[in-house]
Design a protein around this motif. Structure first.
Motif, mmCIF file in Angstrom:
data_model
loop_
_atom_site.group_PDB
_atom_site.id
_atom_site.type_symbol
_atom_site.label_atom_id
_atom_site.label_comp_id
_atom_site.label_asym_id
_atom_site.label_seq_id
_atom_site.Cartn_x
_atom_site.Cartn_y
_atom_site.Cartn_z
ATOM 1 N N ALA A 1 0.624 -1.434 -0.220
ATOM 2 C CA ALA A 1 0.094 0.237 -0.117
ATOM 3 C C ALA A 1 1.078 1.544 0.051
ATOM 4 O O ALA A 1 0.428 2.158 -0.283
ATOM 5 C CB ALA A 1 -0.883 0.144 1.031
ATOM 6 N N LEU A 2 2.210 0.734 0.184
ATOM 7 C CA LEU A 2 3.037 2.208 0.684
ATOM 8 C C LEU A 2 4.000 2.305 -1.336
ATOM 9 O O LEU A 2 4.501 3.503 -0.790
ATOM 10 C CB LEU A 2 3.966 2.270 1.487
ATOM 11 C CG LEU A 2 3.331 2.260 3.394
ATOM 12 C CD1 LEU A 2 4.807 1.183 3.788
ATOM 13 C CD2 LEU A 2 2.816 3.494 3.379
ATOM 14 N N LEU A 3 3.656 1.332 -1.393
ATOM 15 C CA LEU A 3 4.092 1.916 -2.757
ATOM 16 C C LEU A 3 4.040 2.935 -3.636
ATOM 17 O O LEU A 3 2.692 3.280 -4.021
ATOM 18 C CB LEU A 3 4.091 0.404 -3.749
ATOM 19 C CG LEU A 3 5.248 -0.938 -3.916
ATOM 20 C CD1 LEU A 3 4.138 -1.250 -4.443
ATOM 21 C CD2 LEU A 3 6.291 -0.429 -3.597
ATOM 22 N N LYS A 4 4.644 3.546 -4.852
ATOM 23 C CA LYS A 4 4.195 4.817 -5.608
ATOM 24 C C LYS A 4 4.572 4.557 -7.118
ATOM 25 O O LYS A 4 5.487 4.186 -7.719
ATOM 26 C CB LYS A 4 5.228 5.772 -5.166
ATOM 27 C CG LYS A 4 4.795 6.720 -3.655
ATOM 28 C CD LYS A 4 5.762 8.047 -3.642
ATOM 29 C CE LYS A 4 5.318 8.118 -2.007
ATOM 30 N NZ LYS A 4 6.527 9.359 -1.801
ATOM 31 N N PHE B 1 9.362 3.103 -4.227
ATOM 32 C CA PHE B 1 9.554 2.978 -2.691
ATOM 33 C C PHE B 1 10.457 3.288 -1.455
ATOM 34 O O PHE B 1 11.588 3.130 -2.396
ATOM 35 C CB PHE B 1 9.615 1.507 -1.649
ATOM 36 C CG PHE B 1 9.229 1.264 -0.774
ATOM 37 C CD1 PHE B 1 7.926 0.530 -0.388
ATOM 38 C CD2 PHE B 1 9.912 0.613 0.372
ATOM 39 C CE1 PHE B 1 7.367 0.088 0.494
ATOM 40 C CE2 PHE B 1 9.855 0.854 1.354
ATOM 41 C CZ PHE B 1 8.295 0.932 2.156
ATOM 42 N N SER B 2 10.388 4.114 -0.752
ATOM 43 C CA SER B 2 11.454 5.274 -0.001
ATOM 44 C C SER B 2 10.639 5.332 1.175
ATOM 45 O O SER B 2 10.092 4.739 1.814
ATOM 46 C CB SER B 2 10.880 6.514 -0.428
ATOM 47 O OG SER B 2 11.417 7.861 0.568
ATOM 48 N N PHE C 1 10.069 -6.818 5.842
ATOM 49 C CA PHE C 1 9.667 -6.751 4.590
ATOM 50 C C PHE C 1 9.847 -6.593 2.989
ATOM 51 O O PHE C 1 8.925 -6.838 1.781
ATOM 52 C CB PHE C 1 7.637 -6.197 4.899
ATOM 53 C CG PHE C 1 8.262 -4.490 4.520
ATOM 54 C CD1 PHE C 1 8.325 -4.456 3.635
ATOM 55 C CD2 PHE C 1 8.523 -4.475 6.180
ATOM 56 C CE1 PHE C 1 8.366 -2.682 4.374
ATOM 57 C CE2 PHE C 1 8.127 -2.638 6.122
ATOM 58 C CZ PHE C 1 8.841 -2.175 5.301
ATOM 59 N N LEU C 2 10.369 -5.809 3.344
ATOM 60 C CA LEU C 2 11.471 -5.034 1.405
ATOM 61 C C LEU C 2 11.366 -6.196 0.121
ATOM 62 O O LEU C 2 11.232 -5.449 -0.519
ATOM 63 C CB LEU C 2 12.246 -3.754 2.159
ATOM 64 C CG LEU C 2 12.831 -3.582 1.037
ATOM 65 C CD1 LEU C 2 11.284 -2.516 -0.310
ATOM 66 C CD2 LEU C 2 13.377 -2.583 0.858
ATOM 67 N N TRP C 3 11.923 -6.858 1.163
ATOM 68 C CA TRP C 3 12.420 -8.069 0.124
ATOM 69 C C TRP C 3 11.442 -8.958 -0.824
ATOM 70 O O TRP C 3 11.780 -9.499 -1.654
ATOM 71 C CB TRP C 3 13.959 -8.825 0.730
ATOM 72 C CG TRP C 3 14.416 -8.408 1.190
ATOM 73 C CD1 TRP C 3 15.004 -8.659 2.380
ATOM 74 C CD2 TRP C 3 15.472 -7.320 1.073
ATOM 75 N NE1 TRP C 3 15.584 -7.397 3.179
ATOM 76 C CE2 TRP C 3 16.022 -6.820 2.686
ATOM 77 C CE3 TRP C 3 15.160 -6.470 -0.206
ATOM 78 C CZ2 TRP C 3 17.662 -5.907 1.941
ATOM 79 C CZ3 TRP C 3 16.617 -5.369 0.056
ATOM 80 C CH2 TRP C 3 17.227 -5.034 0.899
ATOM 81 N N GLU D 1 8.308 -6.323 -6.950
ATOM 82 C CA GLU D 1 7.906 -5.175 -8.066
ATOM 83 C C GLU D 1 8.616 -3.908 -8.402
ATOM 84 O O GLU D 1 8.782 -2.759 -9.188
ATOM 85 C CB GLU D 1 6.886 -4.680 -8.371
ATOM 86 C CG GLU D 1 5.799 -4.413 -7.140
ATOM 87 C CD GLU D 1 5.063 -5.536 -6.055
ATOM 88 O OE1 GLU D 1 4.199 -5.202 -6.085
ATOM 89 O OE2 GLU D 1 6.094 -5.965 -5.808
ATOM 90 N N VAL D 2 9.187 -3.201 -7.007
ATOM 91 C CA VAL D 2 10.059 -2.182 -7.540
ATOM 92 C C VAL D 2 11.003 -1.834 -7.604
ATOM 93 O O VAL D 2 12.265 -2.783 -8.246
ATOM 94 C CB VAL D 2 10.824 -2.335 -5.493
ATOM 95 C CG1 VAL D 2 11.521 -0.732 -5.600
ATOM 96 C CG2 VAL D 2 9.063 -2.189 -4.667
ATOM 97 N N GLN D 3 10.886 -0.530 -8.427
ATOM 98 C CA GLN D 3 12.434 -0.091 -9.713
ATOM 99 C C GLN D 3 13.316 0.359 -8.854
ATOM 100 O O GLN D 3 14.278 0.681 -9.355
ATOM 101 C CB GLN D 3 11.160 0.102 -11.051
ATOM 102 C CG GLN D 3 10.347 -1.112 -11.655
ATOM 103 C CD GLN D 3 9.782 -0.638 -13.065
ATOM 104 O OE1 GLN D 3 8.916 -0.296 -12.325
ATOM 105 N NE2 GLN D 3 10.037 -0.951 -13.287
ATOM 106 N N LYS D 4 12.243 1.607 -7.789
ATOM 107 C CA LYS D 4 13.287 2.589 -7.811
ATOM 108 C C LYS D 4 13.039 2.381 -5.996
ATOM 109 O O LYS D 4 12.006 2.933 -5.518
ATOM 110 C CB LYS D 4 12.372 3.919 -8.462
ATOM 111 C CG LYS D 4 12.903 3.944 -9.717
ATOM 112 C CD LYS D 4 12.409 5.534 -9.945
ATOM 113 C CE LYS D 4 12.713 6.324 -9.462
ATOM 114 N NZ LYS D 4 12.773 8.200 -9.788
ATOM 115 N N LEU D 5 14.152 2.270 -5.146
ATOM 116 C CA LEU D 5 13.992 2.376 -3.988
ATOM 117 C C LEU D 5 15.063 2.985 -3.315
ATOM 118 O O LEU D 5 16.664 3.197 -3.578
ATOM 119 C CB LEU D 5 14.804 0.392 -3.709
ATOM 120 C CG LEU D 5 15.171 0.704 -2.322
ATOM 121 C CD1 LEU D 5 13.542 0.720 -1.530
ATOM 122 C CD2 LEU D 5 15.714 -1.473 -2.339
ATOM 123 N N ASN D 6 14.762 4.440 -2.573
ATOM 124 C CA ASN D 6 15.431 5.213 -1.870
ATOM 125 C C ASN D 6 15.456 4.595 -0.029
ATOM 126 O O ASN D 6 14.709 4.438 0.474
ATOM 127 C CB ASN D 6 14.620 5.903 -1.654
ATOM 128 C CG ASN D 6 15.503 7.328 -1.531
ATOM 129 O OD1 ASN D 6 16.536 7.109 -0.577
ATOM 130 N ND2 ASN D 6 15.101 8.602 -2.105
#
Length: 301
Positions: free
Chosen positions: A42-45, A53-54, A66-68, A72-77
């Protein structure tokens, strides 16, 4: 010259206080405020081009598990935390295009970073890196690599395989020379090696024919190599704060520089705060055209 900025030591903090929640795994306090009963997805943009995801400035010392699962994350900060390591699980995020790890306490990167075949941008500046894994060379899509403000003195030879790399920042480290692998990066258009321990620039710099911006300020470079004059695509050349006394007659070949620059952000030739021999200081004050005319006449006579 080339005094380096002081770096804060990488100190580990004590154990984190944990909060136990019914029906869930224990989270650190920041985790509980971040995920109060929510699915992490739900926190994915979801933007037009990338899924982001930031977790910036959260005070994290470890990456939450949980991050792993967010494949589908393409940009991770994950910048500006207190991370001491990146787990091997980062290889599970195989779709990553941009990874920002700047401003942490990392001393190394995991070998599993080699799995990130789609990675184009990697920021690891402002950490405590003393080495890089040779496996980073497997990230063949990499175009931007920032390693500034670390404790690096060498690079793996295998990084010569990063054939698509366009921008490389090695500033504020402990390099005594530009690593040999850098001269194999034919697509480079930006190279920053300022605030290191360089005393010369190797003739091999001429291999970087597409270079448009080259910054080597605040080192202890004693001479301006003629080979730099072969990089006729240069639009910004910054050699401020070095130990250069003479300029090569062929400097006029760098006509794209356009002017003598005084503002650090401006394109042009930056050559201030060097012990230039007479009459060069006066010619520099007069502008690039005057300097070029003098050097051209000197060469022909």
């Amino acid at each position: 010259m080339g005094a380096k900025q002081s770096r804060a030591p990488c100190r580990d903090k004590g154990p984190r206080r944990m909060v136990l929640l019914r029906g869930r795994q224990p989270f650190a306090p920041w985790d509980d405020s971040l995920l109060p009963g929510k699915d992490p997805r739900a926190l994915l943009k979801r933007g037009m081009r990338h899924v982001s995801f930031s977790l910036v400035t959260k005070g994290m010392t470890d990456v939450p598990d949980f991050l792993w699962g967010l494949s589908e994350v393409q940009k991770l900060n994950l910048s500006h935390n207190q991370l001491r390591a990146v787990p091997a699980d980062v290889g599970k995020l195989s779709r990553l295009v941009v990874l920002n790890l700047c401003g942490n306490r990392l001393r190394s990167l995991p070998r599993e970073i080699s799995v990130l075949q789609s990675l184009k941008v990697l920021f690891v500046n402002m950490n405590c890196l003393t080495e890089l894994p040779a496996e980073l060379s497997a990230c063949r899509s990499l175009e931007v690599l920032s390693l500034s403000h670390n404790c690096l003195s060498q690079l793996p030879a295998s990084l010569a395989d990063l054939s698509r790399l366009r921008k490389l920042n090695l500033s504020n480290n402990y390099f005594a020379h530009i690593p040999i692998c850098v001269f194999a990066l034919k697509e480079l258009d930006f190279l920053h090696v300022g605030s290191n321990r360089l005393e010369n620039i190797a003739e091999s710099i001429q291999c970087l024919v597409g270079l448009q911006i080259f910054i080597a300020e605040s080192n202890n470079i004693h001479s301006f190599p003629r080979s730099l004059c072969l990089l006729t695509s240069l639009e910004l050349l910054n050699l401020n704060n070095n130990d250069i006394q003479t300029l090569p007659d062929e400097l006029y070949l760098l006509w794209r520089l356009g002017r003598i620059a005084w503002n650090p952000m401006d394109k042009g030739l930056h050559i201030s705060h060097n012990p230039l021999s007479k009459p060069l200081p006066e010619l520099v004050e007069g502008g690039l055209d005057m300097l070029f005319s003098y050097l051209k006449d000197k060469k022909h006579h």
